[in-house]
Design an enzyme around this catalytic site. Structure first.
Site, PDB file in Angstrom:
ATOM      1  N   SER A  48       0.524  -1.320  -0.116  1.00 26.84           N
ATOM      2  CA  SER A  48       0.254   0.089   0.070  1.00 26.84           C
ATOM      3  C   SER A  48       0.833   1.110   0.107  1.00 26.84           C
ATOM      4  O   SER A  48       0.589   2.111  -1.118  1.00 26.84           O
ATOM      5  CB  SER A  48      -0.894  -0.032   1.220  1.00 26.84           C
ATOM      6  OG  SER A  48      -1.542  -0.850   1.434  1.00 26.84           O
ATOM      7  N   ASN A  49       1.961   1.657   0.347  1.00 32.26           N
ATOM      8  CA  ASN A  49       3.197   2.119   0.565  1.00 32.26           C
ATOM      9  C   ASN A  49       3.521   2.225  -0.767  1.00 32.26           C
ATOM     10  O   ASN A  49       4.524   3.730  -0.871  1.00 32.26           O
ATOM     11  CB  ASN A  49       3.734   2.168   1.670  1.00 32.26           C
ATOM     12  CG  ASN A  49       3.731   2.230   2.860  1.00 32.26           C
ATOM     13  OD1 ASN A  49       3.451   3.267   3.475  1.00 32.26           O
ATOM     14  ND2 ASN A  49       2.977   1.461   3.924  1.00 32.26           N
ATOM     15  N   LYS A 172      -0.485 -10.724   5.691  1.00 32.85           N
ATOM     16  CA  LYS A 172       0.359 -10.019   6.046  1.00 32.85           C
ATOM     17  C   LYS A 172      -1.010  -9.058   6.518  1.00 32.85           C
ATOM     18  O   LYS A 172      -1.991  -9.184   6.017  1.00 32.85           O
ATOM     19  CB  LYS A 172       1.167  -8.716   5.505  1.00 32.85           C
ATOM     20  CG  LYS A 172       1.145  -7.405   5.962  1.00 32.85           C
ATOM     21  CD  LYS A 172       1.568  -6.799   4.218  1.00 32.85           C
ATOM     22  CE  LYS A 172       2.328  -5.118   5.196  1.00 32.85           C
ATOM     23  NZ  LYS A 172       1.348  -4.341   5.882  1.00 32.85           N
TER      24      LYS A 172
END
Length: 310
Positions: A48-49, A172
């Protein structure tokens, strides 16, 4: 039977861009090398980063290839590359998995589709991840992050069902649910199904509960401190480890309060002298001036000072 990525601490790397929102290759390479020198077990490209949802298919493949090649060219062949391959259709997700293997990734991390949340019943979630795992040429992992999947939060029963697939090898947990993590780690051996904390604020709590480590945004800023915590835990130095965990917990909260991806880029750019603060629109850019007046920034200053002293 496919195997999980090795235990350790991983970074969902940010992707630096020029003012025109194109890849800033020298800055990306500088970041990859600093992370590798900080001892990371692996790099997650397009977590997502990594702004995956804002990249074209060709750019996503290019970013994975650039990461693998940069690591190899600088003597870090042992650093694992995992690719985020979440997309809104099974067809596209499978193609991204194929692209990831071609570009040098050994594992993929798959988000649950979120454009039509009412369609994503438990049965359909299981169907989606199963079909992707069936077709993926490399092992897949389940990415549970309700913030970016319209609130969908896969429970431990759903993940445990998926964990029985021979090509699904881990998860995760960015949901931050330590109970969920512990239920999974007490059900599966880490050599069969690796459970990773998805945030730094429960890194050691996860390790105590049997996790395989962490894949966390704060590693972009202080990779060495995460390595120190990992070693303190392995050495049984729990009092010192918990003191450091507290500092990482405050810093992890801080990066959520300073602007997300833009904030991380701004902190890295200012403190490590590479990269710009550019993010792909419509994400918000975070200026250095805005950071200095943010009450949470002090927690980051402290861990950066400790990182530089290592």
């Amino acid at each position: 039977m496919s195997t999980p990525p090795p235990p350790g601490y991983y970074v969902p790397a940010v992707l630096f861009m020029t003012e025109s929102e194109d890849f800033d290759v020298p800055a990306i390479q500088s970041h990859i090398i600093r992370l590798a020198k900080g001892g990371v077990t692996g790099i997650l490209v397009q977590g997502s980063n990594g702004e995956a949802q804002f990249l074209s298919q060709a750019e996503r493949k290019e970013a994975i290839k650039l990461t693998r090649e940069t690591l190899d060219a600088n003597g870090f062949q042992n650093v694992v590359v995992i690719a985020g391959t979440g997309a809104q259709s099974t067809r596209e997700t499978v193609q991204l998995c194929i692209d990831a293997k071609d570009a040098g990734a050994t594992h993929v991390l798959v988000l649950t589709p979120s454009t039509w949340p009412p369609q994503m019943t438990v049965d359909n979630v299981i169907k989606f991840h199963t079909e992707v795992a069936d077709a993926s040429p490399i092992p897949t992992m389940i990415y549970n992050f309700p913030v970016v999947t319209a609130g969908q939060d896969l429970d431990s029963d759903t993940i445990a069902t998926l964990a029985q697939h021979p090509n699904i090898v881990g998860t995760k947990l960015s949901c931050g649910n330590i109970g969920k993590l512990h239920r999974l780690t007490s059900t599966f051996k880490p050599s069969e199904f690796a459970v990773f904390s998805g945030r730094s604020d429960f890194f050691i709590h996860g390790l105590i509960s049997g996790s395989a480590g962490a894949i966390a945004a704060l590693v972009n800023i202080v990779p060495g401190l995460h390595g120190k915590l990992w070693q303190l835990f392995k050495d049984g130095k729990m009092e010192e480890a918990m003191t450091l965990q507290a500092k990482l917990g405050h810093a992890d909260w801080a990066i959520q309060k300073i602007g997300g991806i833009g904030g991380v880029k701004s902190v890295v750019s200012r403190n490590f002298q590479y990269g710009e603060t550019v993010v792909r629109s419509p994400l918000k850019r975070v200026t250095w001036d805005s950071l200095t007046i943010n009450k949470h920034y002090g927690a980051l200053e402290e861990v950066i000072r400790l990182e530089k002293a290592l």
